[in-house]
Write a protein that holds these residues in place. Structure first.
Motif, mmCIF file in Angstrom:
data_model
loop_
_atom_site.group_PDB
_atom_site.id
_atom_site.type_symbol
_atom_site.label_atom_id
_atom_site.label_comp_id
_atom_site.label_asym_id
_atom_site.label_seq_id
_atom_site.Cartn_x
_atom_site.Cartn_y
_atom_site.Cartn_z
ATOM 1 N N GLY A 18 -6.799 39.075 46.014
ATOM 2 C CA GLY A 18 -8.072 39.607 45.531
ATOM 3 C C GLY A 18 -8.758 40.484 46.565
ATOM 4 N N ARG A 19 -8.780 40.031 47.806
ATOM 5 C CA ARG A 19 -9.409 40.815 48.878
ATOM 6 C C ARG A 19 -8.683 42.150 49.062
ATOM 7 N N ALA A 20 -7.360 42.127 49.078
ATOM 8 C CA ALA A 20 -6.596 43.368 49.246
ATOM 9 C C ALA A 20 -6.852 44.326 48.081
ATOM 10 N N LEU A 21 -6.895 43.799 46.873
ATOM 11 C CA LEU A 21 -7.196 44.637 45.708
ATOM 12 C C LEU A 21 -8.592 45.232 45.818
ATOM 13 N N LEU A 22 -9.558 44.407 46.177
ATOM 14 C CA LEU A 22 -10.944 44.859 46.289
ATOM 15 C C LEU A 22 -11.088 45.933 47.361
ATOM 16 N N GLN A 23 -10.476 45.730 48.502
ATOM 17 C CA GLN A 23 -10.557 46.722 49.576
ATOM 18 C C GLN A 23 -9.901 48.034 49.169
ATOM 19 N N SER A 24 -8.748 47.948 48.547
ATOM 20 C CA SER A 24 -8.046 49.157 48.118
ATOM 21 C C SER A 24 -8.857 49.920 47.067
ATOM 22 N N LEU A 25 -9.452 49.181 46.142
ATOM 23 C CA LEU A 25 -10.225 49.833 45.080
ATOM 24 C C LEU A 25 -11.514 50.452 45.622
ATOM 25 N N THR A 26 -12.204 49.782 46.529
ATOM 26 C CA THR A 26 -13.422 50.380 47.081
ATOM 27 C C THR A 26 -13.077 51.613 47.916
ATOM 28 N N ASP A 27 -11.941 51.597 48.594
ATOM 29 C CA ASP A 27 -11.491 52.795 49.317
ATOM 30 C C ASP A 27 -11.240 53.943 48.337
ATOM 31 N N ALA A 28 -10.624 53.626 47.193
ATOM 32 C CA ALA A 28 -10.358 54.665 46.179
ATOM 33 C C ALA A 28 -11.662 55.229 45.624
ATOM 34 N N ALA A 29 -12.638 54.362 45.389
ATOM 35 C CA ALA A 29 -13.928 54.823 44.868
ATOM 36 C C ALA A 29 -14.632 55.714 45.886
ATOM 37 N N ARG A 30 -14.584 55.330 47.141
ATOM 38 C CA ARG A 30 -15.176 56.150 48.205
ATOM 39 C C ARG A 30 -14.482 57.508 48.266
ATOM 40 N N SER A 31 -13.156 57.511 48.210
ATOM 41 C CA SER A 31 -12.395 58.765 48.252
ATOM 42 C C SER A 31 -12.689 59.652 47.047
ATOM 43 N N ALA A 32 -13.022 59.031 45.919
ATOM 44 C CA ALA A 32 -13.358 59.788 44.711
ATOM 45 C C ALA A 32 -14.789 60.336 44.763
ATOM 46 N N GLY A 33 -15.531 59.995 45.810
ATOM 47 C CA GLY A 33 -16.870 60.551 45.989
ATOM 48 C C GLY A 33 -18.003 59.681 45.485
ATOM 49 N N PHE A 34 -17.719 58.453 45.085
ATOM 50 C CA PHE A 34 -18.791 57.573 44.619
ATOM 51 C C PHE A 34 -19.552 56.996 45.809
ATOM 52 N N ALA A 35 -20.869 56.876 45.650
ATOM 53 C CA ALA A 35 -21.715 56.327 46.709
ATOM 54 C C ALA A 35 -21.865 54.817 46.587
ATOM 55 N N ARG A 36 -21.669 54.292 45.368
ATOM 56 C CA ARG A 36 -21.810 52.854 45.127
ATOM 57 C C ARG A 36 -20.759 52.407 44.123
ATOM 58 N N ILE A 37 -20.506 51.112 44.113
ATOM 59 C CA ILE A 37 -19.663 50.498 43.094
ATOM 60 C C ILE A 37 -20.303 49.160 42.747
ATOM 61 N N ALA A 38 -20.200 48.758 41.487
ATOM 62 C CA ALA A 38 -20.893 47.555 41.017
ATOM 63 C C ALA A 38 -19.920 46.589 40.364
ATOM 64 N N LEU A 39 -20.383 45.354 40.214
ATOM 65 C CA LEU A 39 -19.627 44.332 39.488
ATOM 66 C C LEU A 39 -20.593 43.286 38.972
ATOM 67 N N SER A 40 -20.097 42.443 38.088
ATOM 68 C CA SER A 40 -20.862 41.312 37.565
ATOM 69 C C SER A 40 -20.041 40.059 37.788
ATOM 70 N N VAL A 41 -20.706 38.986 38.217
ATOM 71 C CA VAL A 41 -20.006 37.734 38.510
ATOM 72 C C VAL A 41 -20.903 36.561 38.121
#
Length: 163
Positions: free
Chosen positions: A108-131
């Motif tokens: 889960g941590r590896a997936l989360l880190q990889s995805l937030t890196d992808a979002a940053r590279s795509a130019g997003f300033a924030r990313i959200a989730l619900s838990v």
């Protein structure tokens, strides 16, 4: 740590992402929300319907034999059709699911880190989730820089700044 690899999610991964939506919905031990009921829920369905739209990005974890064991992905939701973690138009919301046997092994941590890196590279300033409040993954999200911005109906909306 278990032996796994991370690769980008592909259009052909839609069915596996649906499986991971079901895992995300059934995160509690012994939870038994059946697949048809989960996928009929408009919120959960919204995370996978029409995968892969142009702004959709995701990552898939593969075991040592190349079998998928988890995934994380994000989508943009419209103001008039928000998901549970909606904070604003233009802020992607992520969802993550990991097969039970692979939880608590760093997937889960590896997936989360990889995805937030992808979002940053795509130019997003924030990313959200619900838990949900009692979901053990809240500790993971906090440790990865997510903060609570709203609470309602037993759920927290969390956001991570990416800039």
């Amino acid at each position: 740590m278990a032996d796994f690899a991370i690769r980008p999610a592909l259009p052909a991964d839609g069915s596996f992402l649906a499986d991971m939506v079901v895992e995300a919905a059934n995160w509690r031990a012994g939870s038994t929300r059946p697949r048809p009921a989960v996928l009929a829920d408009p919120i959960f369905r919204g995370h996978i319907a029409g995968w892969q739209r142009p702004a959709d990005r995701g990552v898939v974890a593969l075991d040592g034999e190349g079998r998928p064991v988890g995934a994380a992905w994000y989508r943009l939701f419209a103001f008039d059709e928000p998901a549970r973690g909606f904070v604003a138009t233009g802020v992607p919301e992520l969802i993550i699911g990991v097969l039970p046997l692979w939880r608590a092994q760093g997937v889960g941590r590896a997936l989360l880190q990889s995805l937030t890196d992808a979002a940053r590279s795509a130019g997003f300033a924030r990313i959200a989730l619900s838990v949900e409040h009692d979901n053990f993954a809240r500790a993971l999200y906090r440790s990865e820089g997510f903060t609570i911005v709203a609470t309602a109906q037993g759920r927290d909306t969390m956001v991570r700044l990416l800039a």
